[in-house]
Write a protein that holds these residues in place. Structure first.
Motif, PDB file in Angstrom:
ATOM      1  N   ASP A 155      17.934  34.124  13.578  1.00 43.92           N
ATOM      2  CA  ASP A 155      18.222  35.072  12.492  1.00 43.92           C
ATOM      3  C   ASP A 155      17.834  36.464  12.974  1.00 43.92           C
ATOM      4  OD1 ASP A 155      18.869  36.152  10.087  1.00 43.92           O
ATOM      5  OD2 ASP A 155      17.157  35.335   8.998  1.00 43.92           O
ATOM      6  N   ASP A 156      18.837  37.262  13.309  1.00 44.35           N
ATOM      7  CA  ASP A 156      18.605  38.582  13.877  1.00 44.35           C
ATOM      8  C   ASP A 156      19.204  39.639  12.952  1.00 44.35           C
ATOM      9  OD1 ASP A 156      18.209  40.780  15.503  1.00 44.35           O
ATOM     10  OD2 ASP A 156      19.165  39.905  17.265  1.00 44.35           O
ATOM     11  N   ALA A 157      18.553  40.782  12.846  1.00 44.96           N
ATOM     12  CA  ALA A 157      19.032  41.855  11.970  1.00 44.96           C
ATOM     13  C   ALA A 157      20.386  42.400  12.418  1.00 44.96           C
ATOM     14  CB  ALA A 157      18.001  42.979  11.922  1.00 44.96           C
ATOM     15  N   SER A 158      20.648  42.380  13.737  1.00 45.45           N
ATOM     16  CA  SER A 158      21.914  42.900  14.240  1.00 45.45           C
ATOM     17  C   SER A 158      23.027  41.856  14.200  1.00 45.45           C
ATOM     18  CB  SER A 158      21.742  43.416  15.669  1.00 45.45           C
ATOM     19  OG  SER A 158      21.367  42.358  16.523  1.00 45.45           O
ATOM     20  N   GLY A 159      22.710  40.639  13.831  1.00 48.70           N
ATOM     21  CA  GLY A 159      23.698  39.558  13.755  1.00 48.70           C
ATOM     22  C   GLY A 159      23.079  38.245  14.186  1.00 48.70           C
ATOM     23  N   ASP A 160      23.353  37.202  13.428  1.00 50.60           N
ATOM     24  CA  ASP A 160      22.787  35.886  13.718  1.00 50.60           C
ATOM     25  C   ASP A 160      23.529  35.222  14.878  1.00 50.60           C
ATOM     26  OD1 ASP A 160      21.269  36.432  11.504  1.00 50.60           O
ATOM     27  OD2 ASP A 160      22.401  35.109  10.169  1.00 50.60           O
TER      28      ASP A 160
ATOM     29  N   GLY B 238      27.763  39.194  15.509  1.00 53.89           N
ATOM     30  CA  GLY B 238      27.278  40.337  14.751  1.00 53.89           C
ATOM     31  C   GLY B 238      27.375  40.182  13.249  1.00 53.89           C
ATOM     32  N   MET B 239      27.282  38.977  12.749  1.00 56.75           N
ATOM     33  CA  MET B 239      27.390  38.767  11.304  1.00 56.75           C
ATOM     34  C   MET B 239      26.298  37.818  10.818  1.00 56.75           C
ATOM     35  SD  MET B 239      30.614  36.221  11.512  1.00 56.75           S
ATOM     36  CE  MET B 239      31.127  36.981  13.014  1.00 56.75           C
TER      37      MET B 239
ATOM     38  N   THR C 294      24.323  22.778  10.070  1.00 50.59           N
ATOM     39  CA  THR C 294      24.448  23.796   9.025  1.00 50.59           C
ATOM     40  C   THR C 294      23.285  24.767   9.208  1.00 50.59           C
ATOM     41  OG1 THR C 294      25.501  22.266   7.493  1.00 50.59           O
ATOM     42  CG2 THR C 294      24.541  24.259   6.559  1.00 50.59           C
ATOM     43  N   ALA C 295      23.605  26.041   9.378  1.00 52.97           N
ATOM     44  CA  ALA C 295      22.579  27.061   9.568  1.00 52.97           C
ATOM     45  C   ALA C 295      21.755  27.201   8.281  1.00 52.97           C
ATOM     46  CB  ALA C 295      23.237  28.393   9.919  1.00 52.97           C
ATOM     47  N   PRO C 296      20.462  27.477   8.426  1.00 47.37           N
ATOM     48  CA  PRO C 296      19.615  27.591   7.232  1.00 47.37           C
ATOM     49  C   PRO C 296      19.945  28.862   6.441  1.00 47.37           C
ATOM     50  CG  PRO C 296      18.372  28.131   9.194  1.00 47.37           C
ATOM     51  CD  PRO C 296      19.718  27.651   9.662  1.00 47.37           C
ATOM     52  N   ASN C 297      19.660  28.817   5.151  1.00 49.26           N
ATOM     53  CA  ASN C 297      19.800  29.992   4.301  1.00 49.26           C
ATOM     54  C   ASN C 297      18.471  30.731   4.289  1.00 49.26           C
ATOM     55  OD1 ASN C 297      22.479  29.841   3.298  1.00 49.26           O
ATOM     56  ND2 ASN C 297      21.879  28.144   1.994  1.00 49.26           N
ATOM     57  N   ASN C 298      18.445  31.858   4.973  1.00 47.05           N
ATOM     58  CA  ASN C 298      17.203  32.648   5.045  1.00 47.05           C
ATOM     59  C   ASN C 298      17.235  33.807   4.087  1.00 47.05           C
ATOM     60  OD1 ASN C 298      16.153  30.960   6.950  1.00 47.05           O
ATOM     61  ND2 ASN C 298      16.878  32.201   8.653  1.00 47.05           N
TER      62      ASN C 298
END
Length: 167
Positions: free
Chosen positions: A59-64, A136-137, A163-167
């Motif tokens: 989980d990155d601010a510039s895109g996951d 980048g999203m 399934t990616a986690p909901n952060n």
């Protein structure tokens, strides 16, 4: 009739053996033709590989980004693998090569792409090989599947899901 003539007369043996051979040849020929017509032998060579892929979410601010790693199982030709996702992403073998432009992103991304940054056609994926997906999203809650396709394109199978986690 003489006893000597009875033991030497074998004229009835040839027709019986001939009939048995004709029936055997007919049965074998019918089995071979039936196999080709019904294509029973074609699906034997296209067995689904057994492989396990691990997923790691960043989980990155510039895109996951999602890191997909072949953990165990069969080595698989890269031409047979694709990443299907619920959102358009780009894939590459290095994180810096993942494209943030929409034209490179799809929901059905092949492991092989022209140019640099991804696996090349004819390569194989084995234990320890890694692929990165992103663009980048925000990928929170998105679904990802590694899908194998047979050489003829008639069969496909999902090898791993995430399934990616909901952060």
């Amino acid at each position: 009739m003489e006893i000597k003539q009875l033991f030497t007369d074998d004229s009835a043996v040839s027709p019986v053996i001939g009939v048995i051979l004709m029936v055997a040849i007919t049965v074998i020929l019918a089995a071979v033709i039936g196999t080709f017509v019904l294509n029973l032998g074609g699906s034997v060579s296209q067995t689904t590989p057994q492989a396990s892929f691990g997923f790691d979410f960043d989980d990155d601010a510039s895109g996951d980004n999602v890191t997909i790693t072949h953990e165990t199982g069969d080595t698989i030709e890269t031409d047979r693998l694709a990443l299907k996702s619920s959102v358009a992403v780009d894939v590459a073998t290095s994180l810096s090569s993942v494209s943030n432009t929409g034209s490179d992103q799809t929901t059905n991304e092949a492991f092989t792409e022209p140019g640099s940054g991804s696996f090349q056609s004819g390569e194989t994926v084995g234990a320890g090989d890694t692929l990165y997906a992103g663009g980048g999203m925000d990928l929170n809650g998105e679904d990802f599947r590694v899908v194998w396709n047979s050489q003829t394109g008639e069969n496909s199978a999902t090898l791993s899901e995430y399934t990616a986690p909901n952060n």
